[in-house]
Design a protein around this motif. Structure first.
Motif, short mmCIF file in Angstrom:
data_model
loop_
_atom_site.label_atom_id
_atom_site.label_comp_id
_atom_site.label_asym_id
_atom_site.label_seq_id
_atom_site.Cartn_x
_atom_site.Cartn_y
_atom_site.Cartn_z
N GLU A 192 45.06 30.89 40.96
CA GLU A 192 45.41 29.48 41.12
C GLU A 192 44.27 28.59 40.61
OE1 GLU A 192 46.97 28.61 45.01
OE2 GLU A 192 46.53 26.46 44.73
N VAL A 193 43.04 28.96 40.91
CA VAL A 193 41.91 28.09 40.56
C VAL A 193 41.41 28.35 39.13
CG1 VAL A 193 39.55 27.42 41.18
CG2 VAL A 193 41.21 27.92 42.98
N PHE A 194 41.31 29.61 38.74
CA PHE A 194 40.73 29.93 37.43
C PHE A 194 41.78 29.97 36.32
CE2 PHE A 194 37.46 32.73 39.88
CZ PHE A 194 36.72 31.61 40.21
N GLY A 195 43.07 30.05 36.72
CA GLY A 195 44.15 30.19 35.73
C GLY A 195 44.56 31.65 35.63
N ALA A 196 45.89 31.86 35.46
CA ALA A 196 46.41 33.23 35.48
C ALA A 196 45.93 34.05 34.30
CB ALA A 196 47.94 33.20 35.51
N ASP A 197 45.48 33.41 33.22
CA ASP A 197 45.07 34.25 32.10
C ASP A 197 43.55 34.38 31.95
OD1 ASP A 197 44.64 31.78 31.11
OD2 ASP A 197 45.81 32.04 29.27
N ARG A 198 42.81 34.07 33.02
CA ARG A 198 41.36 34.37 33.01
C ARG A 198 41.20 35.90 33.10
NH1 ARG A 198 36.23 31.79 34.73
NH2 ARG A 198 37.34 29.80 34.80
N LYS A 199 40.33 36.43 32.26
CA LYS A 199 40.11 37.89 32.27
C LYS A 199 39.43 38.33 33.56
CE LYS A 199 39.65 39.05 27.43
NZ LYS A 199 38.60 39.23 26.43
N VAL A 200 39.85 39.50 34.04
CA VAL A 200 39.29 40.04 35.29
C VAL A 200 39.15 41.56 35.17
CG1 VAL A 200 41.61 40.20 36.33
CG2 VAL A 200 39.63 40.16 37.82
N VAL A 201 38.16 42.10 35.85
CA VAL A 201 38.07 43.55 35.99
C VAL A 201 37.97 43.84 37.49
CG1 VAL A 201 36.66 45.61 35.52
CG2 VAL A 201 36.93 43.85 33.75
N LEU A 202 38.84 44.73 37.94
CA LEU A 202 38.82 45.12 39.35
C LEU A 202 38.31 46.56 39.41
CD1 LEU A 202 39.80 44.08 42.20
CD2 LEU A 202 41.71 45.61 41.87
N ALA A 203 37.18 46.74 40.09
CA ALA A 203 36.62 48.09 40.22
C ALA A 203 36.88 48.55 41.64
CB ALA A 203 35.13 48.06 39.91
N ARG A 204 37.70 49.57 41.77
CA ARG A 204 38.15 50.02 43.09
C ARG A 204 37.59 51.41 43.39
NH1 ARG A 204 42.88 53.16 44.08
NH2 ARG A 204 43.03 53.23 46.32
N GLU A 205 37.07 51.58 44.62
CA GLU A 205 36.63 52.90 45.09
C GLU A 205 35.66 53.58 44.11
OE1 GLU A 205 37.35 52.69 48.24
OE2 GLU A 205 38.30 54.64 48.41
#
Ligand code: SAM
Length: 294
Positions: free
Chosen positions: A189-202
């Motif tokens: 919502e704040v950064f915009g849906a097309d801001r790149k992200v990396v989710l590092a899990r476990e």
């Protein structure tokens, strides 16, 4: 272990103990360092965030120790006792449940006070989830900011995200399984849906996963499989890029958006408008959010 004598010790003329800040693994026990094991073996006392967790870790490596609890609730009151031990010449080690102490973990007040009073504090570096995640993210690492955990209260959380929205540096956040979904929704919502992200899990564990995409896609990925929401997370957000976001929305695109948001969710409306007009989805998403509010 070689000892350097601090000014304070020289003045006192006696041997004072040191406090080692020892990093431990964030999952894979093979990530402990040889030096960490050596220091933990030799310490007269080990200060631990949770003595039960640390006892298990030490048992794995055949280390017996005098464990003392040092957690956020007793840190301030424990400092006087720790200084007495150091003054008596004991070498101490501080560990947290995982990773590097003081990084979203207890120890800051202790280190601040001991440093101010000239005690010897020795870093014994190793794993931290921030650096582990950044090393594989594929986002810019020349400049980044560590944001830790977002506040639990939604107003404070949104305020912090808004303050970071136009920050050009890569941003690193910690998050738990309880809030990962709502955090990613708020970020989109704040950064915009097309801001790149990396989710590092476990990280370093059996079910380690590194997800790379944008915030819109990540919301879908989290919903697609309940296992994706389990465990511990580092969220890495690409810094704000000026040209990409400064796209002006022209009047006809705005009109189109108005029609679409009357019928569709904002994310879908922005995505469709982007396909039709060729304008940036992120800019259209922001505009759609504005239109929705007004
Ligand atoms: N001191 C630790 C460090 O150096 O990374 C961090 C402790 S903080 C209380 C715990 C948070 O770190 C988790 O909620 C998660 O955000 C992150 N974290 C710790 N271990 C992790 C792992 N194996 N994979 C992903 N994130 C992890």
């Amino acid at each position: 272990m070689t000892k350097k004598y601090t000014e304070r010790q020289q003045k006192q003329g006696n041997k004072q103990g040191s406090l080692s800040i020892v990093a431990t693994p964030i999952g894979n026990l093979g990530d402990i360092t040889l030096r960490a094991l050596e220091v933990l073996k030799q310490a007269q006392r080990i200060l631990a965030e949770d003595t039960r967790n640390t006892r298990k870790l030490l048992a794995h490596f055949g280390i017996q120790a005098d464990l003392q609890a040092l957690h956020e609730h007793n840190e301030q009151t424990k400092i006087a006792q720790i200084k007495n031990w150091l003054d008596a010449g004991d070498d101490l080690a501080l560990v947290s449940d995982a990773g590097t102490p003081l990084i979203s973990d207890p120890g800051y007040h202790l280190v601040k006070q001991l440093a101010a009073e000239g005690y010897q504090i020795v870093p014994v570096p190793g794993v931290s989830a921030i650096i582990t995640a950044l090393s594989v993210a594929g986002l810019a690492t020349n400049r980044f900011s560590f944001e830790g955990f977002l506040p639990a209260k939604s107003v404070a959380r949104m305020n912090m995200l808004q303050a970071n929205a136009k920050q050009p540096r890569t941003q690193v956040y910690y998050e738990s399984c309880h809030r990962i979904q709502q955090t990613i929704v708020a970020m989109a919502e704040v950064f915009g849906a097309d801001r790149k992200v990396v989710l590092a899990r476990e990280l370093t564990k059996l079910y380690e996963q590194i997800y790379r995409g944008d915030l819109g896609q990540l919301q879908d990925w989290l919903k697609a499989d309940s296992n994706h929401q389990k465990g511990e997370f580092v969220v890495i957000i690409e810094g704000y890029i000026e040209e990409q976001n400064s796209t002006q929305i022209n009047a006809s695109s705005e009109k189109l958006l108005q029609v679409l948001i009357a019928e569709l969710p904002v994310k879908q409306a922005a995505s469709l408008a982007s396909k039709i007009t060729g304008q940036k989805k992120n800019a259209l998403y922001r505009q759609a959010m504005e239109l929705k509010k007004s």
